[in-house]
Design an enzyme around this catalytic site. Structure first.
Site, PDB file in Angstrom:
ATOM      1  N   SER A  64      -9.247  -3.533   5.502  1.00  0.00           N
ATOM      2  CA  SER A  64      -8.595  -4.822   5.203  1.00  0.00           C
ATOM      3  C   SER A  64      -8.275  -5.028   3.732  1.00  0.00           C
ATOM      4  O   SER A  64      -7.542  -5.967   3.391  1.00  0.00           O
ATOM      5  CB  SER A  64      -9.473  -5.976   5.677  1.00  0.00           C
ATOM      6  N   LYS A  67      -4.678  -5.348   2.964  1.00  0.00           N
ATOM      7  CA  LYS A  67      -3.887  -6.564   3.244  1.00  0.00           C
ATOM      8  C   LYS A  67      -3.412  -7.247   1.966  1.00  0.00           C
ATOM      9  O   LYS A  67      -2.377  -7.919   1.959  1.00  0.00           O
ATOM     10  CB  LYS A  67      -4.729  -7.543   4.072  1.00  0.00           C
ATOM     11  N   TYR A 189       0.475  -1.333  10.677  1.00  0.00           N
ATOM     12  CA  TYR A 189      -0.804  -1.974  10.319  1.00  0.00           C
ATOM     13  C   TYR A 189      -1.976  -0.987  10.402  1.00  0.00           C
ATOM     14  O   TYR A 189      -2.811  -0.915   9.485  1.00  0.00           O
ATOM     15  CB  TYR A 189      -1.039  -3.183  11.240  1.00  0.00           C
ATOM     16  N   TYR A 240     -13.245 -13.813   4.953  1.00  0.00           N
ATOM     17  CA  TYR A 240     -13.234 -14.448   6.281  1.00  0.00           C
ATOM     18  C   TYR A 240     -14.212 -15.621   6.326  1.00  0.00           C
ATOM     19  O   TYR A 240     -14.162 -16.475   5.455  1.00  0.00           O
ATOM     20  CB  TYR A 240     -13.533 -13.408   7.370  1.00  0.00           C
ATOM     21  N   VAL A 258     -13.759  -3.239   6.376  1.00  0.00           N
ATOM     22  CA  VAL A 258     -14.861  -2.756   7.227  1.00  0.00           C
ATOM     23  C   VAL A 258     -15.226  -1.294   6.956  1.00  0.00           C
ATOM     24  O   VAL A 258     -16.171  -0.786   7.539  1.00  0.00           O
ATOM     25  CB  VAL A 258     -14.613  -2.972   8.738  1.00  0.00           C
TER      26      VAL A 258
END
Ligand code: GLN
Length: 304
Positions: A64, A67, A189, A240, A258
């Site tokens: 992530s 992103k 992605y 998050y 992760v």
């Protein structure tokens, strides 16, 4: 002047043998093969100095963390309209949460949860001629390192098990918030997440966000305003449902993945990357969070 080498060496020595180091992500089967005992840090300072300790040169799955880089690439291509398709509010929910997406009619809460990153991926798939090649080149240029690459085995492993992301992409498509085919957006992605970088390469790639949007390699600058906005999104949404905890403990904008990496930065001062593959229950590197808490407490360098 802060003795950064001494500080990060001490953090490494204090944490490297900890027994409780969290669990390596296993929902992407390929990631479960990573040795949880690896632990490294790298700091890149505005004054030109760099500091490393532990396993800082071994590449890991950035997941992530990518992103932030897709968002940085998409913003100049799509300018203000992006914020009609994805919001900038913390979600207070796990990275792969779906019910809010339905409640809010297919507008993801922010670009750093999976659904929001899928909208950003859709923009890149629409705007770039060879999306995967051009995004990889963008990351290589930001880090000034042409050896960075996708891990195709990890991307395929996630494609075979990424049911939650398929659900998110289908929901976005149903709400007319994807222009492209679900499969094309997910293919992009899963590849962006599979990029492998080490701590030093990540500190270099993120330096632009600490440096008023200016990439020291002379390519792909962001405006000062866009760098400010991306840093704000990292602070409020980068972890998050643990974004509040990270701000409380560490006090820096940052982003986790992760694969166990965390990149954080103090604008106008430095970027710092830590890698320890074991995750806490919220999917953030357990030792990584502790290392950064210790770093900002000992150096008194945070945005607060
Ligand atoms: N590729 C991962 C996923 O979509 C990224 C998640 C993460 O790093 N938090 O589940």
């Amino acid at each position: 002047m802060t003795d950064f080498q001494n500080v990060i060496d001490k953090i490494h020595a204090d944490l490297k043998d900890k027994v409780n180091r969290g669990l390596v992500a296993s929902y992407i089967p390929e990631l479960s093969n990573v040795d949880p005992h690896q632990f490294g840090l790298h700091l890149k300072h505005m004054d030109g100095r760099s500091f490393s300790t532990g396993v800082s040169q071994k590449a890991f799955s950035i997941q992530s963390i990518s992103k932030v880089l897709t968002l940085a690439m998409a913003l100049p291509l799509y300018s203000e309209n992006i914020w009609k398709r994805v919001d900038v509010e913390p979600s207070g929910n796990p990275f792969n949460h779906l019910s809010l997406l339905e409640l809010e009619n297919g507008i993801p809460r922010n670009p750093l949860i999976n659904a929001g990153a899928l909208v950003v991926a859709d923009i890149l798939v629409s705007r770039l001629t060879n999306p995967k090649e051009e995004f990889l080149q963008y990351v290589r240029d930001l880090a000034n390192d042409q050896t960075i690459n996708y891990n195709y085995v990890v991307a395929e492993s996630e494609r075979l098990t990424g049911f939650n992301n398929f659900a998110a992409a289908n929901l976005l498509k149903a709400y007319h918030n994807l222009e492209n085919n679900v499969d094309d957006v997910l293919d992009f992605y899963f590849h962006q997440c599979s990029i492998e970088m080490n701590c030093e390469q990540l500190s270099n790639a993120f330096f632009m966000f600490a440096n008023h949007g200016i990439c020291t390699q002379g390519k792909h600058h962001l405006t000062h305003s866009r760098a400010k906005r991306i840093n704000a999104i990292m602070l409020t949404c980068g972890f998050y449902d643990e974004a509040g905890e990270f701000a409380f403990e560490v006090g820096l904008p940052g982003k986790s993945g992760v694969g166990g990496g965390i990149v954080a930065l103090l604008p106008h001062h430095f970027t710092i990357t830590v890698w320890s593959p074991g995750l806490n229950p919220k999917g953030n590197s357990l030792l990584g969070m502790q290392a950064l808490e210790q770093f900002t407490s000992e150096t008194k360098l945070s945005i607060f």
